[in-house]
Enzyme design. Structure first.
Site, mmCIF file in Angstrom:
data_model
loop_
_atom_site.group_PDB
_atom_site.id
_atom_site.type_symbol
_atom_site.label_atom_id
_atom_site.label_comp_id
_atom_site.label_asym_id
_atom_site.label_seq_id
_atom_site.Cartn_x
_atom_site.Cartn_y
_atom_site.Cartn_z
ATOM 1 N N SER A 1 32.658 -31.576 -54.663
ATOM 2 C CA SER A 1 32.894 -30.224 -54.128
ATOM 3 C C SER A 1 33.744 -30.184 -52.864
ATOM 4 O O SER A 1 34.047 -29.093 -52.373
ATOM 5 C CB SER A 1 31.554 -29.530 -53.863
ATOM 6 O OG SER A 1 30.960 -29.152 -55.090
ATOM 7 N N LYS B 1 36.697 -27.992 -53.031
ATOM 8 C CA LYS B 1 36.612 -26.562 -52.740
ATOM 9 C C LYS B 1 37.371 -26.195 -51.463
ATOM 10 O O LYS B 1 37.708 -25.020 -51.260
ATOM 11 C CB LYS B 1 35.148 -26.126 -52.622
ATOM 12 C CG LYS B 1 34.394 -26.089 -53.960
ATOM 13 C CD LYS B 1 32.960 -25.615 -53.766
ATOM 14 C CE LYS B 1 32.238 -25.376 -55.094
ATOM 15 N NZ LYS B 1 31.836 -26.612 -55.768
ATOM 16 N N SER C 1 27.910 -24.285 -51.985
ATOM 17 C CA SER C 1 28.832 -24.961 -52.904
ATOM 18 C C SER C 1 28.705 -24.374 -54.308
ATOM 19 O O SER C 1 28.757 -25.095 -55.311
ATOM 20 C CB SER C 1 28.546 -26.469 -52.929
ATOM 21 O OG SER C 1 29.689 -27.187 -53.279
#
Length: 429
Positions: free
Chosen positions: A86, A89, A144
């Site tokens: 993640s 991101k 997340s």
């Protein structure tokens, strides 16, 4: 009588070997980008002018950089391409965050969540509920949430369009180790980045006030339908002090990540005495708090003995801020003592795909030569190639086999898409 009309056995074997050899050469070159300076392309620990680096670091890749100057103070396999989880991101936010006003509202429909991968980390978005853009970004940064990422991606024109924008931005940022398959960082074959690229994404994002605010938030109230809300907490343990971690003094973000394939990844930024450092740690051996502990130790070194380090490279500026005609790593190459400057951006556009094209040309040349040989012989003789993501484990379960010992040297490896298929520990989902 011996037939001399075809290729000799040795020539045929040589031609057959040329394809994988050329492909391996391209993959190796792609994985050892000189963006930021030639030293960063080397394997092993890179540091100059300072001692006292933390011992027993188990991460497969890490980097310490000065946020303001972009100078890389120390690194280990900075350009090694690994699944980013993640932390990708950050690039998603870099690409999409400024597209919508914070107060803008959006009513979620079933189609917005239909393509969220099973096993994803979620913030708890429900169809039929109206959310503000600010709340959706809180879901991205604090929890997340892949559901929040997919809603924002559909608002942005869809998953493919968002992936294309992220890849284009990565190229502009000169993050050439990064290949985007999904905007949420979920495990997908071929989805890769590097410690160097993740530091670029964080540095770019922290220049934006909204990005900086979201990544530093510890808690937020999230809609549950009607007038009801529930509290969400940031999963960054260095920020919140959860699960036995002491909050790191001066930490301002940025993003953590975990998947069953990537293990733990983290990019953190902290400020002390007016100085801000960036640290990226990818795939440490220990699960649980290991990624945070190694990040904290590298930050401590950077604020301490690392203050006297001579840069071994630098985080480069986006091409759009310097002019795409300039060599993408020219300044960085000069920063690395004796490092030759890389090819200009106009040569293969500064992107690694030119390397693959070069390998293909080499194979074509070999094939052409073989064809000519066969033609000559014909004339003379008269005659003829998913896994699943979870949120960080509720229990500090160690993910085994996720890292290598932090040796000062290691043999060069051929990395790329094939690296995502290595057996690196237990899968979940």
């Amino acid at each position: 009588m011996r037939d001399s009309s075809g290729l000799s056995r040795r020539a045929a074997l040589g031609l057959a070997a040329a394809v994988p050899l050329a492909a391996a050469t391209a993959a190796t070159a792609y994985a050892t980008s000189t963006i930021g300076g030639a030293r960063l392309a080397r394997s092993g620990v890179q540091v100059s002018g300072a001692s006292g680096l933390p011992g027993h670091l188990t991460a497969r890749s890490w980097l310490v950089a000065d946020h303001t100057t972009g100078e890389v103070l120390a690194s280990y396999n900075a350009h090694r391409r690994l699944p980013p989880a993640s932390t990708l991101k950050m690039l998603f936010a870099d690409a999409v965050l400024k597209k919508f006003e914070r107060a803008e509202t959006y009513k979620v429909v079933d189609a917005d969540l239909a393509d969220v991968p099973a096993g994803s980390s979620l913030v708890g978005i429900k169809p039929g509920i109206t959310y503000t853009v600010e709340q959706l970004w809180q879901g991205v940064f604090l929890r997340s949430g892949n559901d929040a990422v997919h809603v924002l991606s559909h608002m942005n024109g869809g998953i493919p369009a968002t992936v294309a924008e992220m890849q284009a931005l990565a190229k502009d940022l000169q993050a050439l180790d990064t290949h985007v398959v999904s905007p949420d960082g979920f495990d997908h074959k071929g989805q890769l980045s590097s410690a160097y690229d993740l530091a670029l994404f964080a540095r770019h994002g922290l220049a934006d006030a909204d990005f900086r605010e979201y990544c530093s938030m510890r808690t937020a109230d999230f809609p549950a339908g009607g007038k009801k809300t529930f509290q969400i907490q940031n999963t960054d343990r260095l920020l919140t002090g959860a699960w036995g971690m002491k909050p790191y003094e001066g930490l301002i973000g940025v993003k953590n990540g975990y998947t069953s394939h990537a293990g733990n990844t983290f990019t953190g930024a902290a400020t002390r005495d007016g100085r801000t450092l960036l640290v990226t740690v990818m795939h440490p051996k220990s699960g649980g708090n290991g990624v945070y502990e190694e990040t904290a130790r590298l930050l401590d070194w950077g604020f301490g003995k690392g203050a006297h380090a001579e840069p071994v490279g630098r985080l480069v500026d986006p091409l759009s801020e310097r002019g795409a005609s300039k060599a993408p790593a020219r300044k960085a190459a000069k920063a690395a003592a004796g490092a030759p400057a890389p090819a200009a951006a106009g040569e293969s556009d500064g992107a690694p795909w030119g390397l693959i094209g070069g390998a293909g040309a080499a194979v074509a040349l070999l094939a052409g030569g073989a064809l000519a040989l066969r033609t000559r012989r014909r004339r003379s003789a008269g005659e003829r190639v998913g896994t699943a993501e979870t949120t960080e484990p509720a229990e500090t379960t160690e993910v085994t086999g996720m890292a290598e010992a932090a040796e000062k040297t290691e043999t060069a490896e051929v990395t790329g898409v094939a690296e995502t298929t290595e057996a690196e520990g237990p899968r979940q989902g």
